[in-house]
Enzyme design. Sequence first.
Site, PDB file in Angstrom:
ATOM      1  CE1 TYR A 157      -3.474   2.732   0.255  1.00 23.37           C
ATOM      2  CE2 TYR A 157      -2.385   3.390   2.300  1.00 23.37           C
ATOM      3  CZ  TYR A 157      -3.300   3.643   1.281  1.00 23.37           C
ATOM      4  OH  TYR A 157      -4.028   4.807   1.294  1.00 23.37           O
ATOM      5  N   PRO A 187      -3.432  12.600   3.253  1.00 23.46           N
ATOM      6  CG  PRO A 187      -5.705  12.371   2.855  1.00 23.46           C
ATOM      7  CD  PRO A 187      -4.376  12.128   2.228  1.00 23.46           C
TER       8      PRO A 187
HETATM    9  P1  NDP Z   1     -13.424   4.686   0.918  1.00 28.85           P
HETATM   10  O1  NDP Z   1     -13.273   3.196   0.937  1.00 28.85           O
HETATM   11  O2  NDP Z   1     -14.449   5.291   1.787  1.00 28.85           O
HETATM   12  O3  NDP Z   1     -13.655   5.182  -0.581  1.00 28.85           O
HETATM   13  C1  NDP Z   1     -12.942   4.620  -1.654  1.00 28.85           C
HETATM   14  C2  NDP Z   1     -13.584   5.070  -2.951  1.00 28.85           C
HETATM   15  O4  NDP Z   1     -12.784   4.548  -4.038  1.00 28.85           O
HETATM   16  C3  NDP Z   1     -14.988   4.543  -3.128  1.00 28.85           C
HETATM   17  O5  NDP Z   1     -15.821   5.553  -3.632  1.00 28.85           O
HETATM   18  C4  NDP Z   1     -14.842   3.428  -4.147  1.00 28.85           C
HETATM   19  O6  NDP Z   1     -15.982   3.356  -4.976  1.00 28.85           O
HETATM   20  C5  NDP Z   1     -13.633   3.901  -4.962  1.00 28.85           C
HETATM   21  N1  NDP Z   1     -12.964   2.759  -5.566  1.00 28.85           N
HETATM   22  C6  NDP Z   1     -12.279   1.779  -4.931  1.00 28.85           C
HETATM   23  N2  NDP Z   1     -11.869   0.860  -5.817  1.00 28.85           N
HETATM   24  C7  NDP Z   1     -12.310   1.274  -7.033  1.00 28.85           C
HETATM   25  C8  NDP Z   1     -12.225   0.729  -8.355  1.00 28.85           C
HETATM   26  N3  NDP Z   1     -11.594  -0.428  -8.595  1.00 28.85           N
HETATM   27  N4  NDP Z   1     -12.789   1.420  -9.378  1.00 28.85           N
HETATM   28  C9  NDP Z   1     -13.436   2.561  -9.140  1.00 28.85           C
HETATM   29  N5  NDP Z   1     -13.552   3.136  -7.928  1.00 28.85           N
HETATM   30  C10 NDP Z   1     -13.006   2.476  -6.887  1.00 28.85           C
HETATM   31  O7  NDP Z   1     -11.976   5.249   1.260  1.00 28.85           O
HETATM   32  P2  NDP Z   1     -11.385   6.737   1.395  1.00 28.85           P
HETATM   33  O8  NDP Z   1     -12.383   7.760   1.093  1.00 28.85           O
HETATM   34  O9  NDP Z   1     -10.679   6.783   2.675  1.00 28.85           O
HETATM   35  O10 NDP Z   1     -10.279   6.670   0.243  1.00 28.85           O
HETATM   36  C11 NDP Z   1     -10.172   7.612  -0.785  1.00 28.85           C
HETATM   37  C12 NDP Z   1      -8.703   7.836  -1.111  1.00 28.85           C
HETATM   38  O11 NDP Z   1      -8.070   8.390   0.036  1.00 28.85           O
HETATM   39  C13 NDP Z   1      -7.929   6.563  -1.462  1.00 28.85           C
HETATM   40  O12 NDP Z   1      -7.058   6.840  -2.523  1.00 28.85           O
HETATM   41  C14 NDP Z   1      -7.156   6.272  -0.183  1.00 28.85           C
HETATM   42  O13 NDP Z   1      -5.972   5.553  -0.449  1.00 28.85           O
HETATM   43  C15 NDP Z   1      -6.870   7.685   0.290  1.00 28.85           C
HETATM   44  N6  NDP Z   1      -6.530   7.849   1.694  1.00 28.85           N
HETATM   45  C16 NDP Z   1      -7.380   7.417   2.688  1.00 28.85           C
HETATM   46  C17 NDP Z   1      -7.026   7.600   4.010  1.00 28.85           C
HETATM   47  C18 NDP Z   1      -7.862   7.108   5.138  1.00 28.85           C
HETATM   48  O14 NDP Z   1      -7.345   6.988   6.276  1.00 28.85           O
HETATM   49  N7  NDP Z   1      -9.125   6.819   4.952  1.00 28.85           N
HETATM   50  C19 NDP Z   1      -5.785   8.297   4.362  1.00 28.85           C
HETATM   51  C20 NDP Z   1      -4.973   8.674   3.251  1.00 28.85           C
HETATM   52  C21 NDP Z   1      -5.354   8.485   1.966  1.00 28.85           C
HETATM   53  P3  NDP Z   1     -16.731   1.995  -5.421  1.00 28.85           P
HETATM   54  O15 NDP Z   1     -16.463   0.982  -4.358  1.00 28.85           O
HETATM   55  O16 NDP Z   1     -18.164   2.393  -5.555  1.00 28.85           O
HETATM   56  O17 NDP Z   1     -16.099   1.659  -6.720  1.00 28.85           O
HETATM   57  C1  8X3 Z   2      -4.406   5.725   4.672  1.00 31.59           C
HETATM   58  C2  8X3 Z   2      -3.715   6.113   5.936  1.00 31.59           C
HETATM   59  O1  8X3 Z   2      -2.071   5.312   7.685  1.00 31.59           O
HETATM   60  O2  8X3 Z   2      -3.801   3.752   7.007  1.00 31.59           O
HETATM   61  O3  8X3 Z   2      -3.656   6.015   3.552  1.00 31.59           O
HETATM   62  O4  8X3 Z   2      -1.965   4.248   5.547  1.00 31.59           O
HETATM   63  S1  8X3 Z   2      -2.837   4.787   6.560  1.00 31.59           S
END
Ligand code: NDP
Ligand code: 8X3
Length: 257
Positions: A157, A187
């Site tokens: 990841y 984030p």
């Molecule tokens: P969620 O799981 O809440 O949202 C993920 C989103 O990505 C969903 O809308 C999902 O839509 C979409 N998604 C996942 N796989 C696919 C795919 N194969 N094709 C199309 N869409 C896809 O997670 P977050 O909102 O937390 O994540 C959003 C971003 O933020 C990511 O890139 C994550 O790595 C990043 N992030 C998150 C952090 C956290 O702590 N939550 C911290 C740092 C970064 P659907 O399933 O409908 O396709």
């Molecule tokens: C998501 C935050 O710390 O789980 O990117 O990797 S962490």
Amino acid sequence: MSTTINEKPTAFITGATSGIGLATAKIFAANKINLIICGRRKKRLDELKKELSRHTKVFILEFDVRDKNTVFEAIASLPEEFSNIDILINNAGNAHGLDSIEEGSLDDWEAMLDINVKGLLYVSKAIMPGMIKKKSGHIINIGSIAGKEVYPMGNVYCASKYAVDAINQGMRIDLNKYGIRVGAINPGLVETEFSKVRFKGDDGRADATYKGYKPLQPEDVADVIHFMVTRPSHVNIADLLILPTAQASATIVNKEL
Ligand code: NDP
Ligand code: 8X3
């Protein structure tokens, strides 16, 4: 708003069905930014469109970012009214598993590299030509603290998010000549469906991730994304790290348990 040449800018958000992407769609809609909302869960997209259409124009694209042909076909199918994209939010992504490297699953590794890295590239490849043609646009890549620091069992990841960091820098360099803004927001811990996906439906483990401290909420990140896209056109926020106050680094979180 000075973001674009359009009177009302149009934003393309991947992963708008949940978490950060959903919150970004909501704040953009409230500020009259036209939206193309994407994801695989059509029912959620339909419900979101219904909700946000009260504020702005909304178009749905249902596709899996892993599927190269579908990505290009979906974006090529946009009606004229939505084809002039000003803002791209490369947000779709997730962690799959949290395992020591020797125990990691090939399926998890492929999912993370295919979605977080290759999917982001496919979507960008399809959208960049329109921005290059008009010599304006704004791309925001959602990275992570995992793209700044490697932590135990984060291995692949983290690699995917280090790749996002490199792609963000590379895009900024190469698109500089076209006047396109490129920036990343990275984030720390945000309370979304992220941990449910990482722990494959083990809600106990997912919930524990956010216990004992106040994690970021998706709206906190969306608020900053909205700030980034509403700066005057000569200002580009290139790279930003946002953490909950309780978090000092990828591994140091002040939890009261
Ligand atoms: P969620 O799981 O809440 O949202 C993920 C989103 O990505 C969903 O809308 C999902 O839509 C979409 N998604 C996942 N796989 C696919 C795919 N194969 N094709 C199309 N869409 C896809 O997670 P977050 O909102 O937390 O994540 C959003 C971003 O933020 C990511 O890139 C994550 O790595 C990043 N992030 C998150 C952090 C956290 O702590 N939550 C911290 C740092 C970064 P659907 O399933 O409908 O396709
Ligand atoms: C998501 C935050 O710390 O789980 O990117 O990797 S962490």
